[in-house]
Write an enzyme that holds these catalytic residues in place. Structure first.
Site, PDB file in Angstrom:
ATOM      1  N   THR A 125      -2.404 -11.758  45.374  1.00 53.66           N
ATOM      2  CA  THR A 125      -0.867 -13.114  45.431  1.00 53.66           C
ATOM      3  C   THR A 125       0.768 -12.612  45.738  1.00 53.66           C
ATOM      4  O   THR A 125       0.918 -11.110  45.539  1.00 53.66           O
ATOM      5  CB  THR A 125      -0.935 -14.032  44.332  1.00 53.66           C
ATOM      6  OG1 THR A 125       0.566 -14.891  45.403  1.00 53.66           O
ATOM      7  CG2 THR A 125      -0.738 -13.502  43.435  1.00 53.66           C
ATOM      8  N   ASP A 126       1.086 -12.735  46.639  1.00 51.70           N
ATOM      9  CA  ASP A 126       2.757 -11.989  46.643  1.00 51.70           C
ATOM     10  C   ASP A 126       3.855 -12.531  45.272  1.00 51.70           C
ATOM     11  O   ASP A 126       4.482 -12.037  45.134  1.00 51.70           O
ATOM     12  CB  ASP A 126       3.328 -13.053  47.818  1.00 51.70           C
ATOM     13  CG  ASP A 126       3.323 -14.258  47.720  1.00 51.70           C
ATOM     14  OD1 ASP A 126       3.152 -14.627  46.837  1.00 51.70           O
ATOM     15  OD2 ASP A 126       4.296 -14.471  48.853  1.00 51.70           O
ATOM     16  N   GLU A 127       2.910 -13.146  44.743  1.00 46.76           N
ATOM     17  CA  GLU A 127       3.489 -13.502  43.046  1.00 46.76           C
ATOM     18  C   GLU A 127       3.484 -12.772  42.666  1.00 46.76           C
ATOM     19  O   GLU A 127       4.391 -12.349  41.521  1.00 46.76           O
ATOM     20  CB  GLU A 127       3.144 -14.925  43.178  1.00 46.76           C
ATOM     21  CG  GLU A 127       2.977 -16.047  43.473  1.00 46.76           C
ATOM     22  CD  GLU A 127       3.214 -17.330  43.083  1.00 46.76           C
ATOM     23  OE1 GLU A 127       3.370 -17.359  41.319  1.00 46.76           O
ATOM     24  OE2 GLU A 127       2.220 -18.265  43.712  1.00 46.76           O
ATOM     25  N   TYR A 153       0.477 -17.051  35.223  1.00 45.08           N
ATOM     26  CA  TYR A 153      -0.425 -16.559  36.041  1.00 45.08           C
ATOM     27  C   TYR A 153      -0.629 -15.576  37.295  1.00 45.08           C
ATOM     28  O   TYR A 153      -1.201 -15.073  37.492  1.00 45.08           O
ATOM     29  CB  TYR A 153      -0.158 -17.627  37.096  1.00 45.08           C
ATOM     30  CG  TYR A 153      -1.277 -17.602  38.527  1.00 45.08           C
ATOM     31  CD1 TYR A 153      -2.806 -18.025  39.110  1.00 45.08           C
ATOM     32  CD2 TYR A 153      -0.334 -17.510  40.261  1.00 45.08           C
ATOM     33  CE1 TYR A 153      -2.834 -17.325  40.752  1.00 45.08           C
ATOM     34  CE2 TYR A 153      -0.444 -17.482  40.817  1.00 45.08           C
ATOM     35  CZ  TYR A 153      -1.508 -17.104  41.139  1.00 45.08           C
ATOM     36  OH  TYR A 153      -2.439 -16.668  43.158  1.00 45.08           O
ATOM     37  N   LYS A 157      -2.129 -11.718  37.372  1.00 44.88           N
ATOM     38  CA  LYS A 157      -2.789 -11.284  38.799  1.00 44.88           C
ATOM     39  C   LYS A 157      -2.858  -9.889  39.293  1.00 44.88           C
ATOM     40  O   LYS A 157      -3.234  -9.224  39.652  1.00 44.88           O
ATOM     41  CB  LYS A 157      -2.421 -11.975  40.140  1.00 44.88           C
ATOM     42  CG  LYS A 157      -2.910 -13.490  40.067  1.00 44.88           C
ATOM     43  CD  LYS A 157      -4.703 -13.635  40.482  1.00 44.88           C
ATOM     44  CE  LYS A 157      -4.765 -13.096  42.341  1.00 44.88           C
ATOM     45  NZ  LYS A 157      -6.329 -13.770  42.128  1.00 44.88           N
TER      46      LYS A 157
HETATM   47  P1  NAD Z   1      -8.472 -22.495  44.199  1.00 45.65           P
HETATM   48  O1  NAD Z   1      -7.759 -22.888  42.070  1.00 45.65           O
HETATM   49  O2  NAD Z   1      -8.846 -23.592  45.481  1.00 45.65           O
HETATM   50  O3  NAD Z   1     -10.163 -22.117  44.033  1.00 45.65           O
HETATM   51  C1  NAD Z   1     -10.328 -21.262  42.659  1.00 45.65           C
HETATM   52  C2  NAD Z   1     -11.870 -20.882  43.007  1.00 45.65           C
HETATM   53  O4  NAD Z   1     -12.354 -20.226  41.667  1.00 45.65           O
HETATM   54  C3  NAD Z   1     -12.338 -22.770  42.539  1.00 45.65           C
HETATM   55  O5  NAD Z   1     -13.762 -22.891  43.168  1.00 45.65           O
HETATM   56  C4  NAD Z   1     -13.605 -22.404  40.769  1.00 45.65           C
HETATM   57  O6  NAD Z   1     -14.511 -22.625  40.379  1.00 45.65           O
HETATM   58  C5  NAD Z   1     -13.685 -20.488  40.786  1.00 45.65           C
HETATM   59  N1  NAD Z   1     -13.577 -20.261  39.852  1.00 45.65           N
HETATM   60  C6  NAD Z   1     -12.899 -19.960  38.412  1.00 45.65           C
HETATM   61  N2  NAD Z   1     -12.770 -19.563  37.468  1.00 45.65           N
HETATM   62  C7  NAD Z   1     -13.858 -18.347  38.005  1.00 45.65           C
HETATM   63  C8  NAD Z   1     -15.162 -17.912  37.108  1.00 45.65           C
HETATM   64  N3  NAD Z   1     -14.306 -17.759  35.740  1.00 45.65           N
HETATM   65  N4  NAD Z   1     -15.978 -17.650  37.765  1.00 45.65           N
HETATM   66  C9  NAD Z   1     -16.562 -17.987  39.004  1.00 45.65           C
HETATM   67  N5  NAD Z   1     -15.827 -19.054  39.330  1.00 45.65           N
HETATM   68  C10 NAD Z   1     -14.055 -18.998  39.124  1.00 45.65           C
HETATM   69  O7  NAD Z   1      -8.054 -21.542  44.679  1.00 45.65           O
HETATM   70  P2  NAD Z   1      -7.119 -21.034  45.923  1.00 45.65           P
HETATM   71  O8  NAD Z   1      -5.935 -21.306  45.898  1.00 45.65           O
HETATM   72  O9  NAD Z   1      -9.085 -21.139  47.064  1.00 45.65           O
HETATM   73  O10 NAD Z   1      -7.178 -18.921  45.792  1.00 45.65           O
HETATM   74  C11 NAD Z   1      -8.299 -18.583  45.376  1.00 45.65           C
HETATM   75  C12 NAD Z   1      -7.567 -17.204  45.591  1.00 45.65           C
HETATM   76  O11 NAD Z   1      -6.719 -16.929  45.979  1.00 45.65           O
HETATM   77  C13 NAD Z   1      -7.466 -16.730  44.439  1.00 45.65           C
HETATM   78  O12 NAD Z   1      -6.849 -15.387  43.522  1.00 45.65           O
HETATM   79  C14 NAD Z   1      -5.540 -17.247  44.272  1.00 45.65           C
HETATM   80  O13 NAD Z   1      -4.796 -15.849  43.415  1.00 45.65           O
HETATM   81  C15 NAD Z   1      -5.535 -16.323  45.685  1.00 45.65           C
HETATM   82  N6  NAD Z   1      -4.062 -16.595  46.289  1.00 45.65           N
HETATM   83  C16 NAD Z   1      -3.991 -18.719  46.661  1.00 45.65           C
HETATM   84  C17 NAD Z   1      -3.086 -18.551  47.608  1.00 45.65           C
HETATM   85  C18 NAD Z   1      -2.977 -20.206  47.538  1.00 45.65           C
HETATM   86  O14 NAD Z   1      -1.232 -20.298  48.551  1.00 45.65           O
HETATM   87  N7  NAD Z   1      -4.322 -20.430  47.580  1.00 45.65           N
HETATM   88  C19 NAD Z   1      -2.341 -17.504  47.891  1.00 45.65           C
HETATM   89  C20 NAD Z   1      -2.868 -16.162  47.982  1.00 45.65           C
HETATM   90  C21 NAD Z   1      -3.235 -15.838  47.319  1.00 45.65           C
HETATM   91  O1  TDX Z   2       4.578 -30.427  42.145  1.00 41.93           O
HETATM   92  C1  TDX Z   2       5.357 -29.879  42.676  1.00 41.93           C
HETATM   93  N1  TDX Z   2       6.049 -30.126  43.460  1.00 41.93           N
HETATM   94  C2  TDX Z   2       7.236 -28.976  43.611  1.00 41.93           C
HETATM   95  O2  TDX Z   2       8.635 -29.095  44.091  1.00 41.93           O
HETATM   96  C3  TDX Z   2       4.328 -28.893  43.188  1.00 41.93           C
HETATM   97  C4  TDX Z   2       2.672 -28.746  42.617  1.00 41.93           C
HETATM   98  C5  TDX Z   2       5.177 -28.320  43.125  1.00 41.93           C
HETATM   99  N2  TDX Z   2       6.283 -27.345  43.082  1.00 41.93           N
HETATM  100  C6  TDX Z   2       6.793 -26.270  44.158  1.00 41.93           C
HETATM  101  C7  TDX Z   2       6.712 -25.269  43.517  1.00 41.93           C
HETATM  102  C8  TDX Z   2       6.937 -24.186  44.023  1.00 41.93           C
HETATM  103  O3  TDX Z   2       8.061 -23.593  44.592  1.00 41.93           O
HETATM  104  O4  TDX Z   2       6.447 -26.019  45.426  1.00 41.93           O
HETATM  105  C9  TDX Z   2       5.776 -24.349  45.357  1.00 41.93           C
HETATM  106  C10 TDX Z   2       4.823 -24.563  45.342  1.00 41.93           C
HETATM  107  O5  TDX Z   2       4.040 -25.091  44.999  1.00 41.93           O
HETATM  108  P1  TDX Z   2       2.721 -24.749  44.526  1.00 41.93           P
HETATM  109  O6  TDX Z   2       1.318 -25.412  45.541  1.00 41.93           O
HETATM  110  O7  TDX Z   2       2.193 -24.686  42.823  1.00 41.93           O
HETATM  111  O8  TDX Z   2       2.367 -22.852  44.697  1.00 41.93           O
HETATM  112  P2  TDX Z   2       3.347 -22.109  44.303  1.00 41.93           P
HETATM  113  O9  TDX Z   2       3.466 -22.202  42.471  1.00 41.93           O
HETATM  114  O10 TDX Z   2       4.126 -20.903  44.943  1.00 41.93           O
HETATM  115  O11 TDX Z   2       1.777 -21.022  44.073  1.00 41.93           O
HETATM  116  C11 TDX Z   2       0.482 -20.946  45.460  1.00 41.93           C
HETATM  117  O12 TDX Z   2       0.957 -19.335  46.153  1.00 41.93           O
HETATM  118  C12 TDX Z   2       0.709 -18.032  45.689  1.00 41.93           C
HETATM  119  C13 TDX Z   2      -0.885 -20.589  45.151  1.00 41.93           C
HETATM  120  O13 TDX Z   2      -0.984 -21.590  43.844  1.00 41.93           O
HETATM  121  C14 TDX Z   2      -1.355 -19.517  44.436  1.00 41.93           C
HETATM  122  O14 TDX Z   2      -2.145 -19.865  44.058  1.00 41.93           O
HETATM  123  C15 TDX Z   2      -0.589 -18.255  44.775  1.00 41.93           C
HETATM  124  O15 TDX Z   2      -0.941 -17.169  44.424  1.00 41.93           O
END
Ligand code: NAD
Ligand code: TDX
Length: 338
Positions: A125-127, A153, A157
């Protein structure tokens, strides 16, 4: 070609499985998922009967279970999406983030070393880069930006990324890492900003914006992320890190207002709540490397992607209504109060 996808019952992993099924219909896809609160088998229902798809319920930290999958399936590629992914939950309880995100990554790579793999890909992730100031729009994260994580988190990562790079250097494991910006699209768990605001607005519930709503995120439609990973797996070089993002920075408050307008809901639903601890100000990806090396560019503009996403949540109410009516209700009350 057999590809193992961990975390495939979650948001991006499931979208990736559907993307790969259509981009490479001849690949065997094996999904490993623990089905935590964030994993949803109904998301994978349309592919469950496909003879070239197999779902295995297992924890990536369970060495024996992971080794059994390698013995039975002899995968060519492993893509690790499995993670605890929600920043707010990591602030409340970091332990499971270290367990899954760091130690789970180690277990997967150990199995890759033992049984052999053509490519281990870590979905990061970019985080991991921390944040950028709001008043310096000229600054972007490049692959050379130092790691500087803010939340438990993102620290977990970042730790996993360091381990992946170390396994490449020390053991010669053929790894790659992608660091993507915020994704949005179908099947995203409604704890995250965009689906949470859509679900709340549709139920005429308050829309909780942290702080002043001026934090900036760089949004990418999930299918464009999947396409980038596919390119990295096939054409990216081992040992490389690729940033993924489409130069689409937006303030949280502007996203929430856009969702209100699209759903014909009043902005008076918006309420400003206590800020997230350590809240990152701005994320912004420089995707020059993946564009220049692999020719990747996003296909979906935000204006279209957000309309498609809203339409999906309208058409698939049963998918998210089941989630918000269950265990999630307890989390919501703890997190946001009554
Ligand atoms: P999500 O939380 O929707 O899904 C995570 C999945 O992993 C779930 O199905 C969960 O059951 C499974 N999981 C969790 N712990 C596990 C374990 N111990 N063993 C097996 N399975 C397990 O997450 P997402 O948003 O789909 O993110 C997927 C990946 O992408 C993550 O690694 C996250 O860090 C990365 N990522 C997410 C975003 C975003 O915006 N959502 C952006 C950049 C990177
Ligand atoms: O209720 C809310 N109100 C609010 O203002 C929530 C849930 C979020 N926010 C804000 C916090 C952040 O600035 O919105 C922005 C986005 O929040 P999230 O959806 O929780 O995402 P973020 O914290 O940016 O992280 C996401 O992007 C990078 C994903 O959850 C991560 O898994 C990924 O790595």
């Amino acid at each position: 070609m057999t590809i193992v996808v961990t975390g495939g019952a979650g948001f991006i992993g499931a979208n990736f499985i559907y993307y790969m099924r259509s981009a490479h219909p001849d690949y065997r896809i094996v999904c490993i998922d623990k089905l935590t609160y964030a994993g949803n088998l109904s998301t994978l229902a349309p592919i469950m009967d496909d003879p070239d798809f197999r779902f295995i319920k297992a924890d990536i930290c369970d060495r024996d279970a992971i080794e059994t999958v390698f013995q039975e399936e002899k995968p060519d590629i492993l893509v690790n999406f499995a993670a605890e992914s929600h920043v707010d939950r990591s602030i409340a309880d970091p332990q499971v983030f270290l367990q899954t995100n760091v130690l789970g990554t180690q277990v997967l790579m150990d199995a890759c070393r033992k049984y052999g793999i053509k490519r281990y890909h870590q979905v990061s992730t970019d985080e991991v880069y921390g944040d950028l100031p709001l008043d310096r729009p000229d600054l972007f994260f490049t692959e050379e930006t130092p790691i500087h994580a803010s939340s438990p988190y993102s620290a977990s990562k970042a730790a996993a990324d360091l381990l992946v790079i170390a396994y490449h250097r020390t053991y010669g494991l053929p790894v790659s890492i992608s660091r993507c910006s915020n994704n949005y699209g179908p099947y995203q768990f409604p704890e995250k900003l965009i689906p949470l605001m859509i679900a709340n607005a549709l139920s005429d519930k308050q829309l909780p914006v942290y702080g002043q709503g001026i934090n900036v995120r760089d949004w990418l439609y999930v299918e464009d992320h999947c396409k980038a990973i596919d390119l990295i797996l096939h054409n990216g070089s081992a040992g490389s890190i690729y940033n993924i993002g489409g130069h689409n920075e937006m303030r949280n408050i502007d996203i929430v207002k856009l969702i209100c307008h699209a759903l014909n809901k009043p902005e008076s639903l918006i309420c400003y709540v206590k800020d997230r601890k350590g809240h990152d100000l701005r994320y912004a990806i420089d995707p020059a490397k993946i564009h220049e090396e692999l020719g990747w560019l996003p296909d979906t503009k935000f204006a279209d992607g957000i309309q498609k996403t809203i339409a999906w949540y309208l058409e698939n109410r049963e998918w998210w209504e089941e989630i918000v009516s269950g265990e999630y209700q307890k989390y919501y009350e703890k997190m946001y109060g009554a």
